[in-house]
Every structure is written in C-alpha cells, then in structure tokens.
Write a protein that holds these residues in place. Structure first.
Motif, PDB file in Angstrom:
ATOM      1  N   GLU A 201       0.823  -1.206   0.000  1.00 22.29           N
ATOM      2  CA  GLU A 201       0.000   0.000   0.000  1.00 22.29           C
ATOM      3  C   GLU A 201       0.861   1.261   0.000  1.00 22.29           C
ATOM      4  O   GLU A 201       0.615   2.199  -0.773  1.00 22.29           O
ATOM      5  N   LEU A 202       1.878   1.288   0.858  1.00 23.56           N
ATOM      6  CA  LEU A 202       2.727   2.469   0.946  1.00 23.56           C
ATOM      7  C   LEU A 202       3.555   2.631  -0.327  1.00 23.56           C
ATOM      8  O   LEU A 202       3.690   3.742  -0.849  1.00 23.56           O
ATOM      9  N   ALA A 203       4.094   1.533  -0.835  1.00 24.72           N
ATOM     10  CA  ALA A 203       4.906   1.600  -2.053  1.00 24.72           C
ATOM     11  C   ALA A 203       4.079   2.135  -3.218  1.00 24.72           C
ATOM     12  O   ALA A 203       4.547   2.957  -4.013  1.00 24.72           O
ATOM     13  N   ALA A 204       2.822   1.668  -3.319  1.00 26.54           N
ATOM     14  CA  ALA A 204       1.950   2.124  -4.398  1.00 26.54           C
ATOM     15  C   ALA A 204       1.644   3.613  -4.266  1.00 26.54           C
ATOM     16  O   ALA A 204       1.626   4.348  -5.255  1.00 26.54           O
ATOM     17  N   LYS A 205       1.404   4.066  -3.036  1.00 30.72           N
ATOM     18  CA  LYS A 205       1.110   5.480  -2.812  1.00 30.72           C
ATOM     19  C   LYS A 205       2.320   6.354  -3.149  1.00 30.72           C
ATOM     20  O   LYS A 205       2.188   7.402  -3.806  1.00 30.72           O
ATOM     21  N   LEU A 206       3.502   5.927  -2.714  1.00 32.44           N
ATOM     22  CA  LEU A 206       4.712   6.689  -2.994  1.00 32.44           C
ATOM     23  C   LEU A 206       4.975   6.772  -4.498  1.00 32.44           C
ATOM     24  O   LEU A 206       5.291   7.842  -5.033  1.00 32.44           O
ATOM     25  N   ALA A 207       4.826   5.642  -5.185  1.00 29.69           N
ATOM     26  CA  ALA A 207       5.092   5.618  -6.624  1.00 29.69           C
ATOM     27  C   ALA A 207       4.077   6.470  -7.382  1.00 29.69           C
ATOM     28  O   ALA A 207       4.439   7.251  -8.270  1.00 29.69           O
ATOM     29  N   ARG A 208       2.807   6.308  -7.039  1.00 34.46           N
ATOM     30  CA  ARG A 208       1.741   7.037  -7.740  1.00 34.46           C
ATOM     31  C   ARG A 208       1.927   8.548  -7.604  1.00 34.46           C
ATOM     32  O   ARG A 208       1.886   9.292  -8.584  1.00 34.46           O
ATOM     33  N   GLN A 209       2.144   9.005  -6.368  1.00 28.97           N
ATOM     34  CA  GLN A 209       2.271  10.438  -6.146  1.00 28.97           C
ATOM     35  C   GLN A 209       3.558  10.991  -6.735  1.00 28.97           C
ATOM     36  O   GLN A 209       3.591  12.125  -7.229  1.00 28.97           O
TER      37      GLN A 209
END
Length: 271
Positions: A201-209
């Motif tokens: 979840e955190l990795a996806a949020k960091l990458a997306r933003q």
C-alpha cells in the motif's frame, strides 16, 4: 467557422476518447445544440451528460443533415463499418476528423471523395485536459478549418501539427501509447519499493504520487526534462547511484527505443 445547430459537429463514438473530447467542448462553452453524438451504446456517464447539457444523441447517422464537422472516434478495427453509414451525411465541404491509429487520410478519401480530412492522434490524459494531440491535414483543409480543429482539440490539452503523414506512426508510438509506459513505470516503481521492504500500500502510494507530481512539475516548468533530472541528482548521492543503472548502455533508453519502434511498426501494420 462557428458551429451552430444548423452547422453542427457530429461526433461518431463517445467512448473514452470521444467522451473526453465531448466533455472538453462543453467546458469550453461550445453550444450543446451544435453537437450531435452518434453512438449505439453510450455509457451511463455519457448518457447523463447528454441529458444534462441538452446534447442530441442518435444511434445511427442522422438523415437529411450535412454537418460542418464529422469527428470519427472509433477503434481502427471498427472504422470500415463506421464509415459506410456516414457517406450520406458527408458533403464536399464537410471536415472529417479521425482519431483512429493507423488509418490514413487515403482511407477517408476513398470513402467520401476528396473532402477535407484531418488525422488526429490524442492520448488518454485528454480525460483530465492534459492530452497531447498531433494533427495532420490533407491539402483540401482550409486555414479556417485548421483553426477550428485547433480550437476543438485545445480543450483537451496541447496540439501540434505534423509536417508529413508518415510522422503519425512515431507520434502514435511516443505520445499516443506513451501514457501506458508511464503507468507501467509507476507499477514497476511500486513493486521495487515493495521488494525494498515497504508495504504494498505504501509503495503504491509513494510511486503514484511521485510519478504524478513529477509529471505536473514537468508540465508547469519551463526547464527541459534533462535539467529537471539533474536538479534532483547530487553527485555521488542516492539518485546518482540509481541513474547509473537506468542510464547504462543496457538501461532505460534502449528499452524505450525498442518499445517505440514496436509500437510504430504496429501502427504501420494497422494502416
């Protein structure tokens, strides 16, 4: 050239791209009475837009009408079936605009005669008015019609005219398909973060933003992409270590070269 109820634009196909353009035109303030949408199965979202804005919707080409513009926004493999019913509504001065990959101007001249034709290659960021649309016009297109096309497609992002139709395959490979490359980068960056020890979840949020923010910075900045990259990179730092991998002889550039070449080849095949 002004679009009016008696001199309208007929949009053939209100899928993701056609729908994005239609929303952009409404936001631009184009009179909804000057717009007609031909689509046998519009989405609920599009149907709601038709109803809310008073846009005329038909399931087949309207009889007894010669529009100022016919914009065809259907998939390339559906194009032949879409053009035949349009022959009665395309007059000698009707501007035909196509957003189908691979379909050359000759395709439309074969169907309608030597009418003015513009090929357009937009991309999916048009859905948020951040699109990039490349344009090429046949000799029959007037300056006034070129201006109208620019005005219509500027509502979904930036536009650029091409010098020759052969460039359209490369455009399709770079900007037409390009958003998918960026989305894949976001996926891969998130997966790399997960492998480095972050939660999914955190990795996806960091990458997306990060991808979204970098894109917005590139959009707003007057600096070249290479300069922005250098501004992030301290000599001997963490970014430099990563770029040593990405910019190696077997790194990012040759992969993108091969990807763009494959997409351009497929665009040629579709024609």
């Amino acid at each position: 050239m002004n679009l009016t109820k008696s001199n309208p634009l007929l949009l053939v196909g209100a899928g993701k791209m056609g729908g994005a353009m239609l929303s952009g035109w409404v936001d631009q303030g184009i009179d909804p009475a000057a717009l007609i949408v031909c689509d046998p199965r519009p989405s609920d979202e599009m149907a709601a837009l038709f109803s809310k804005k008073g846009i005329r919707h038909v399931t087949e080409a309207p009889v007894g009408l010669t529009p100022a513009v016919v914009l065809v926004a259907v998939k390339p493999q559906m194009m032949d079936a879409a053009l035949e019913p349009l022959k009665p509504v395309v007059g000698p001065e009707t501007l035909v605009v196509s957003v189908a990959a691979g379909k050359m101007i000759a395709t439309f001249e074969a169907a309608f005669g030597k009418v003015p034709v513009v090929r357009a290659m937009p991309n999916t960021p048009a859905q948020v008015q951040r699109g990039m649309t490349a344009l090429f016009a046949s000799p029959a297109v007037s300056r006034e019609q070129k201006t109208l096309v620019e005005e219509l497609l500027s509502g979904i992002g930036a536009v650029a005219w091409l010098e020759n139709e052969g460039q359209m395959d490369a455009v399709t490979a770079v900007s037409g398909s390009g958003p998918a490359y960026v989305f894949l980068m976001a996926e891969c960056l998130a997966e790399a973060g997960r492998k480095a020890g972050l939660s999914s979840e955190l990795a996806a949020k960091l990458a997306r933003q990060t991808v979204a923010g970098a894109g917005e910075l590139l959009y707003r900045s007057d600096l070249e992409a290479g300069t922005l990259r250098k501004n992030v990179t301290s000599p001997g730092g963490t970014t430099a270590a990563a770029l040593d991998v990405l910019m190696a002889d077997e790194g990012f550039q040759p992969l993108l070269d091969a990807a763009v070449a494959a997409a351009a080849k497929r665009s040629q095949e579709l024609s």
